[in-house]
Design a protein around this motif. Structure first.
Motif, short mmCIF file in Angstrom:
data_model
loop_
_atom_site.label_atom_id
_atom_site.label_comp_id
_atom_site.label_asym_id
_atom_site.label_seq_id
_atom_site.Cartn_x
_atom_site.Cartn_y
_atom_site.Cartn_z
N VAL A 52 -11.73 0.84 4.77
CA VAL A 52 -11.90 0.87 3.22
C VAL A 52 -10.92 -0.05 2.52
CG1 VAL A 52 -12.16 2.01 1.09
CG2 VAL A 52 -12.80 3.54 3.31
N MET A 53 -11.30 -0.81 1.74
CA MET A 53 -10.55 -2.08 1.14
C MET A 53 -10.87 -2.18 -0.53
SD MET A 53 -8.56 -4.45 1.00
CE MET A 53 -8.02 -5.60 -0.12
N SER A 54 -9.77 -2.00 -1.11
CA SER A 54 -9.92 -1.70 -2.55
C SER A 54 -8.76 -2.99 -3.20
CB SER A 54 -9.10 -0.68 -3.05
OG SER A 54 -7.90 -0.31 -2.81
N LEU A 55 -9.28 -3.44 -4.44
CA LEU A 55 -8.37 -4.33 -5.24
C LEU A 55 -8.39 -3.90 -6.53
CD1 LEU A 55 -7.09 -7.22 -5.81
CD2 LEU A 55 -9.42 -8.09 -6.30
N ALA A 56 -7.21 -3.96 -7.06
CA ALA A 56 -6.90 -3.41 -8.47
C ALA A 56 -6.07 -4.60 -9.38
CB ALA A 56 -6.55 -1.96 -8.43
N ALA A 57 -6.40 -4.84 -10.54
CA ALA A 57 -5.45 -5.54 -11.40
C ALA A 57 -4.16 -4.79 -11.69
CB ALA A 57 -5.99 -6.07 -12.45
N ASP A 58 -3.02 -5.37 -11.86
CA ASP A 58 -1.85 -4.66 -12.09
C ASP A 58 -1.19 -5.69 -13.33
OD1 ASP A 58 0.42 -3.22 -12.30
OD2 ASP A 58 1.28 -3.74 -10.31
N GLY A 59 -1.45 -5.61 -14.39
CA GLY A 59 -1.03 -6.25 -15.58
C GLY A 59 -1.54 -7.75 -15.76
N SER A 60 -1.08 -8.22 -16.47
CA SER A 60 -1.46 -9.67 -16.56
C SER A 60 -1.02 -10.76 -15.15
CB SER A 60 -0.86 -10.33 -17.77
OG SER A 60 -1.33 -11.63 -17.92
N GLY A 61 -2.18 -10.90 -14.55
CA GLY A 61 -1.83 -11.78 -13.22
C GLY A 61 -1.20 -10.89 -12.05
N GLY A 62 -1.08 -9.79 -12.19
CA GLY A 62 -0.85 -8.78 -11.07
C GLY A 62 -1.96 -8.18 -10.19
N TYR A 63 -1.45 -8.12 -8.98
CA TYR A 63 -2.70 -7.52 -7.96
C TYR A 63 -2.01 -6.23 -7.16
CZ TYR A 63 -1.31 -10.58 -4.20
OH TYR A 63 -0.47 -11.05 -3.30
N GLN A 64 -2.86 -5.44 -6.79
CA GLN A 64 -2.41 -4.36 -5.93
C GLN A 64 -3.80 -4.62 -4.82
OE1 GLN A 64 -1.52 -0.62 -7.32
NE2 GLN A 64 0.54 -1.46 -8.13
N MET A 65 -3.55 -4.61 -3.58
CA MET A 65 -4.42 -4.28 -2.60
C MET A 65 -4.18 -3.23 -1.53
SD MET A 65 -5.23 -8.71 -1.84
CE MET A 65 -6.45 -8.15 -0.96
N SER A 66 -5.40 -2.57 -0.80
CA SER A 66 -4.92 -1.65 0.03
C SER A 66 -6.27 -1.95 1.09
CB SER A 66 -5.06 -0.24 -0.64
OG SER A 66 -6.14 0.19 -1.16
N SER A 67 -6.01 -1.38 2.30
CA SER A 67 -6.71 -1.49 3.32
C SER A 67 -6.38 -0.15 4.29
CB SER A 67 -6.74 -2.81 4.37
OG SER A 67 -7.69 -2.53 5.49
N ASP A 68 -7.56 0.53 4.52
CA ASP A 68 -7.35 1.93 5.49
C ASP A 68 -8.27 1.79 6.44
OD1 ASP A 68 -4.93 3.59 3.91
OD2 ASP A 68 -6.51 3.02 2.41
N VAL A 69 -8.00 2.12 7.63
CA VAL A 69 -8.61 2.14 8.76
C VAL A 69 -8.66 3.37 9.65
CG1 VAL A 69 -9.56 1.07 11.13
CG2 VAL A 69 -8.54 -0.39 9.24
N ARG A 70 -9.76 4.14 9.68
CA ARG A 70 -9.56 5.45 10.34
C ARG A 70 -10.72 5.76 11.15
NH1 ARG A 70 -8.60 6.54 4.70
NH2 ARG A 70 -6.56 7.14 4.51
N PRO A 71 -10.36 6.33 12.46
CA PRO A 71 -11.49 6.28 13.25
C PRO A 71 -12.33 7.65 12.93
CG PRO A 71 -9.45 7.50 14.29
CD PRO A 71 -9.14 6.59 12.79
N ASN A 72 -13.33 7.62 13.83
CA ASN A 72 -14.15 8.94 13.32
C ASN A 72 -14.90 9.48 14.59
OD1 ASN A 72 -16.42 7.20 14.47
ND2 ASN A 72 -17.39 6.67 12.61
N GLY A 73 -15.43 10.72 14.62
CA GLY A 73 -16.18 11.46 15.75
C GLY A 73 -15.27 11.60 16.94
N LEU A 74 -15.65 11.37 18.16
CA LEU A 74 -14.90 11.65 19.41
C LEU A 74 -13.70 10.59 19.63
CD1 LEU A 74 -14.89 12.81 22.05
CD2 LEU A 74 -16.40 10.85 22.94
#
Length: 245
Positions: A52-74
């Motif tokens: 899951v990847m997300s991008l958010a604006a943080d003020g004028s010209g600022g940015y915040q990004m995140s990336s989360d990788v999670r396994p599933n099942g077995l």
């Protein structure tokens, strides 16, 4: 079985090292609304989990990004691994300048983290990976792994894709060779999309990472694949994109 699960776990770790992002404008403002993109992660012919990847604006010209990788099942039951990345920065004079980057890896047996602190006024970056800590010289254009793709997509929009980029890779500065492999139409969960295929690799390394960027989605990557010695070891396919007004 144990050996196979070890390879699957390694593929999950590879997925965490892939960057995402959206392009930015020369005015210093993000030209798109905040978003969240979901990807299916595959390795060794199996579905391993979700990124899951997300991008958010943080003020004028600022940015915040995140990336989360999670396994599933077995995979989650046997590998018990997750990887999270966070990056923040600013757009100054048309340049993407990261200020912080963090990566946290958690497994059933160990944990590890990477932290980068960019000091543009002093021209240096403090890098730490586990117990190792170094100070590296900082020059215009150097970015962290997550912010790298904002630069790539901006350059694709301008039709000015260079032949290489430099980023801070854990505690070292590394140059990646960039190759524009042309256009390709993909059938995705979001429909049939025209994409630009771009690959990058380190000199002398047999591992190649390829991105398929979709202009229709403001150059969001819709597929990411990693090959080693010509064999695919990991692939990520876009599933959904959520945008906020």
């Amino acid at each position: 079985m144990r050996r196979r699960m070890k390879r699957l776990f390694h593929a999950i770790m590879l997925a965490a090292g892939l960057a995402f992002g959206l392009s930015t404008s020369a005015s210093g403002e993000l030209p798109v609304a905040p978003f969240q993109a979901h990807y299916e992660v595959y390795g060794q012919g199996l579905s391993l989990g979700e990124a899951v990847m997300s991008l958010a604006a943080d003020g004028s010209g600022g940015y915040q990004m995140s990336s989360d990788v999670r396994p599933n099942g077995l995979v989650a039951l046997l590998a018990s691994a997750s990887v999270s990345e966070r990056a923040s920065g600013e757009i100054r004079d048309g340049r993407i300048q990261p200020t912080r980057y963090e990566r946290q890896m958690e497994t059933s047996k160990k944990s590890g983290d990477v932290q980068l602190r960019f000091d543009w006024s002093a021209g240096r970056v403090e890098a730490r990976s586990g117990t190792r800590q170094v100070t590296l010289p900082l020059s215009p254009g150097v970015v962290d792994p997550l912010s790298l793709n904002m630069v790539v997509m901006r350059d694709l929009q301008r039709d000015r894709l260079p032949k290489q980029y430099t980023l801070v890779d854990e505690t070292a500065l590394r140059t990646f060779q960039i190759r524009n492999e042309g256009e390709e139409v993909l059938d995705t969960s979001l429909g049939r999309l025209r994409t630009f295929r771009v690959s990058h690799s380190k000199p002398g390394n047999t591992r190649i990472t390829t991105f398929w960027f979709a202009p229709e989605l403001r150059y969001l990557p819709v597929r990411i694949a990693q090959h080693k010695k010509g064999k695919e070891v990991m692939r990520m396919e876009i599933r959904t994109v959520e945008r906020q007004p």
